[in-house]
Scaffold this active site. Sequence first.
Site, PDB file in Angstrom:
ATOM      1  N   THR A 144      39.329  37.892  30.932  1.00 35.02           N
ATOM      2  CA  THR A 144      38.719  37.648  29.729  1.00 35.02           C
ATOM      3  C   THR A 144      39.788  38.102  28.447  1.00 35.02           C
ATOM      4  O   THR A 144      40.858  38.916  28.586  1.00 35.02           O
ATOM      5  CB  THR A 144      37.469  38.771  29.414  1.00 35.02           C
ATOM      6  N   SER A 179      35.846  48.338  26.899  1.00 34.41           N
ATOM      7  CA  SER A 179      34.706  48.649  27.737  1.00 34.41           C
ATOM      8  C   SER A 179      35.268  48.676  29.171  1.00 34.41           C
ATOM      9  O   SER A 179      36.207  48.331  29.355  1.00 34.41           O
ATOM     10  CB  SER A 179      33.631  47.530  27.617  1.00 34.41           C
ATOM     11  N   TYR A 181      33.840  47.346  31.526  1.00 35.20           N
ATOM     12  CA  TYR A 181      33.781  45.728  32.252  1.00 35.20           C
ATOM     13  C   TYR A 181      35.320  45.261  31.767  1.00 35.20           C
ATOM     14  O   TYR A 181      35.856  44.635  32.718  1.00 35.20           O
ATOM     15  CB  TYR A 181      32.672  45.057  31.392  1.00 35.20           C
ATOM     16  N   HIS A 182      35.680  45.318  30.824  1.00 31.50           N
ATOM     17  CA  HIS A 182      37.114  44.704  30.350  1.00 31.50           C
ATOM     18  C   HIS A 182      38.055  45.326  31.040  1.00 31.50           C
ATOM     19  O   HIS A 182      39.002  44.685  31.460  1.00 31.50           O
ATOM     20  CB  HIS A 182      37.285  44.754  28.741  1.00 31.50           C
ATOM     21  N   LYS A 185      38.751  43.987  34.402  1.00 26.33           N
ATOM     22  CA  LYS A 185      39.336  42.834  34.588  1.00 26.33           C
ATOM     23  C   LYS A 185      41.071  42.795  34.433  1.00 26.33           C
ATOM     24  O   LYS A 185      41.815  42.174  35.010  1.00 26.33           O
ATOM     25  CB  LYS A 185      38.921  41.785  33.298  1.00 26.33           C
TER      26      LYS A 185
HETATM   27  N1  NAD Z   1      30.317  33.821  29.613  1.00 21.58           N
HETATM   28  C1  NAD Z   1      31.326  34.145  28.978  1.00 21.58           C
HETATM   29  O1  NAD Z   1      31.127  34.036  27.948  1.00 21.58           O
HETATM   30  C2  NAD Z   1      32.487  34.746  29.857  1.00 21.58           C
HETATM   31  C3  NAD Z   1      33.669  34.901  28.702  1.00 21.58           C
HETATM   32  C4  NAD Z   1      34.854  35.487  29.411  1.00 21.58           C
HETATM   33  C5  NAD Z   1      35.073  35.633  30.729  1.00 21.58           C
HETATM   34  N2  NAD Z   1      33.972  35.466  31.644  1.00 21.58           N
HETATM   35  C6  NAD Z   1      33.956  35.727  32.863  1.00 21.58           C
HETATM   36  O2  NAD Z   1      33.640  34.515  33.659  1.00 21.58           O
HETATM   37  C7  NAD Z   1      32.950  34.713  34.814  1.00 21.58           C
HETATM   38  C8  NAD Z   1      31.732  33.955  34.880  1.00 21.58           C
HETATM   39  O3  NAD Z   1      30.740  34.456  33.760  1.00 21.58           O
HETATM   40  P1  NAD Z   1      29.472  34.111  33.657  1.00 21.58           P
HETATM   41  O4  NAD Z   1      28.851  34.302  32.427  1.00 21.58           O
HETATM   42  O5  NAD Z   1      28.939  32.758  34.156  1.00 21.58           O
HETATM   43  O6  NAD Z   1      28.550  35.150  34.508  1.00 21.58           O
HETATM   44  P2  NAD Z   1      27.326  35.069  35.564  1.00 21.58           P
HETATM   45  O7  NAD Z   1      27.134  36.710  35.488  1.00 21.58           O
HETATM   46  O8  NAD Z   1      26.429  34.303  34.960  1.00 21.58           O
HETATM   47  O9  NAD Z   1      27.859  34.473  36.792  1.00 21.58           O
HETATM   48  C9  NAD Z   1      28.659  35.195  37.884  1.00 21.58           C
HETATM   49  C10 NAD Z   1      27.962  35.247  39.105  1.00 21.58           C
HETATM   50  O10 NAD Z   1      28.537  35.718  39.908  1.00 21.58           O
HETATM   51  C11 NAD Z   1      27.569  36.189  41.030  1.00 21.58           C
HETATM   52  N3  NAD Z   1      28.634  37.405  41.529  1.00 21.58           N
HETATM   53  C12 NAD Z   1      28.726  38.723  40.833  1.00 21.58           C
HETATM   54  N4  NAD Z   1      29.599  39.479  41.986  1.00 21.58           N
HETATM   55  C13 NAD Z   1      29.237  38.891  43.163  1.00 21.58           C
HETATM   56  C14 NAD Z   1      29.830  39.199  44.318  1.00 21.58           C
HETATM   57  N5  NAD Z   1      30.404  40.315  44.663  1.00 21.58           N
HETATM   58  N6  NAD Z   1      29.700  38.065  45.433  1.00 21.58           N
HETATM   59  C15 NAD Z   1      29.311  37.226  45.178  1.00 21.58           C
HETATM   60  N7  NAD Z   1      28.609  36.675  43.793  1.00 21.58           N
HETATM   61  C16 NAD Z   1      28.789  37.601  42.948  1.00 21.58           C
HETATM   62  C17 NAD Z   1      26.949  36.540  40.038  1.00 21.58           C
HETATM   63  O11 NAD Z   1      25.414  36.624  40.966  1.00 21.58           O
HETATM   64  C18 NAD Z   1      26.407  35.525  39.405  1.00 21.58           C
HETATM   65  O12 NAD Z   1      25.596  34.607  39.533  1.00 21.58           O
HETATM   66  C19 NAD Z   1      32.928  36.203  34.952  1.00 21.58           C
HETATM   67  O13 NAD Z   1      33.991  36.782  35.726  1.00 21.58           O
HETATM   68  C20 NAD Z   1      32.824  36.681  33.604  1.00 21.58           C
HETATM   69  O14 NAD Z   1      33.587  37.912  33.290  1.00 21.58           O
HETATM   70  C21 NAD Z   1      32.835  35.016  31.018  1.00 21.58           C
END
Ligand code: NAD
Length: 383
Positions: A144, A179, A181-182, A185
């Site tokens: 991120t 955070s 969370y960050h 990463k």
């Molecule tokens: N959506 C955004 O705006 C955004 C921005 C920056 C970074 N990201 C990153 O992109 C990725 C996807 O984001 P998103 O918004 O689709 O999130 P999301 O939570 O909708 O999707 C993540 C999926 O991973 C699954 N998951 C989590 N831990 C797991 C594990 N141990 N084993 C198997 N499955 C697991 C969850 O059940 C979920 O379905 C994440 O890593 C997030 O940090 C997202």
Amino acid sequence: MKIIIFGGDGYLGWPTAMRLAKKHRVFVVDNFCKKKIEIENQVTPLFQQVSLQERVDIWNKISKKNKIHFEYGDLLNHRFIYDFLKKIKPNAIVHYAEQPSAPYSMIGREQAVFTQHNNIIGTLNLLFGVKKHCPNAHILKLGTMGEYGTPNIDIEEGYLKIKHKNRYDILPYPKSPHSIYHLSKCHDSANIIYLCKIWDLKVTDLNQGVVYGVKTPETELHKKLNTSFHYDHIFGTILNRFITLAALNKPLLIYGKGEQKRTFLNINDTLQCIELALKNPAKKGYCKIRNQYTEIFSLINLANQVRDAAKKININIKIKKIKNPRFELENHYYNPTNKSFSKIGLKPLKLNSNFIIESIKYVQNNLKSINEKTIYPNIKWKI
Ligand SMILES: NC(=O)c1ccc[n+]([C@@H]2O[C@H](COP(=O)([O-])OP(=O)(O)OC[C@H]3O[C@@H](n4cnc5c(N)ncnc54)[C@H](O)[C@@H]3O)[C@@H](O)[C@H]2O)c1
């Protein structure tokens, strides 16, 4: 190519699976821990989604040749990862499977520990599995832009050329995230850079901005192929929450001064970036870091855009500043670069009033399902 998408049930994972399935053999894996967090915290996406298995079945019926394969699995279970990678031997892996919410990670000890354990250990298990069973696979790992925080110098793409006491080096860019969370990463990134070097792995770490939008050409093929739209204070990103408040005719809430600047991109650009990064893999033994965003807005600028767009459809809303529940600079320098994607051909979409109006109408179609209470923040960074 054979591609595994970890986190295939997620907001980004599902649309990515459909897009990549058009040209590749795609396997989606998820353990549904996001669904568990949603239930525990009583937050739900605005529009109901059918189960991942049902979505996969619908997709496979519609697209026939380009089938998606689904496997239940947890990245924390290294036995599962090893067996699955050994069986599939993927050419590429898209790793979305992490706990993605900053507010969730700041609720308390349990959530902080879960976030770091799930994200860091899950990624480590994957790296160990790849080293053992498919060391030539290209891993696309979602990081991120929040890893960098808001430093008072320009933000580069992962590395910084430094001169110190008349000596130069290129080192990982210093991280100052906002955070737990960050931070997870950042820890992932440090592990990846190191393990790429010693094991000769091929990883692209994508430092992504905040993603908005739910429509892609593939989600439009059937109403049950939709992805999630979260508007709540845990998973709902800022633009989703502004759009939902506008649809409800309520003031747009700004945290603190509202001069905080962040990076953004449309979900269709996330898909474009994933396809481009796959076509331009990292070199073995080196973690390539790309900043994945297309535009920068301050919170107040974003709120103004939503207010002005809403006005065009006769919704007159105010912008209201509230005490910032987060611990962050509210007025700061911000100048990240994202040249690495433009160099390989990214054609970005711009946020515009038509998109905002269409999104407000999309939410208005389901106003009755909104649980308004869940929009307002109640997780505080500092006690
Ligand atoms: N959506 C955004 O705006 C955004 C921005 C920056 C970074 N990201 C990153 O992109 C990725 C996807 O984001 P998103 O918004 O689709 O999130 P999301 O939570 O909708 O999707 C993540 C999926 O991973 C699954 N998951 C989590 N831990 C797991 C594990 N141990 N084993 C198997 N499955 C697991 C969850 O059940 C979920 O379905 C994440 O890593 C997030 O940090 C997202």
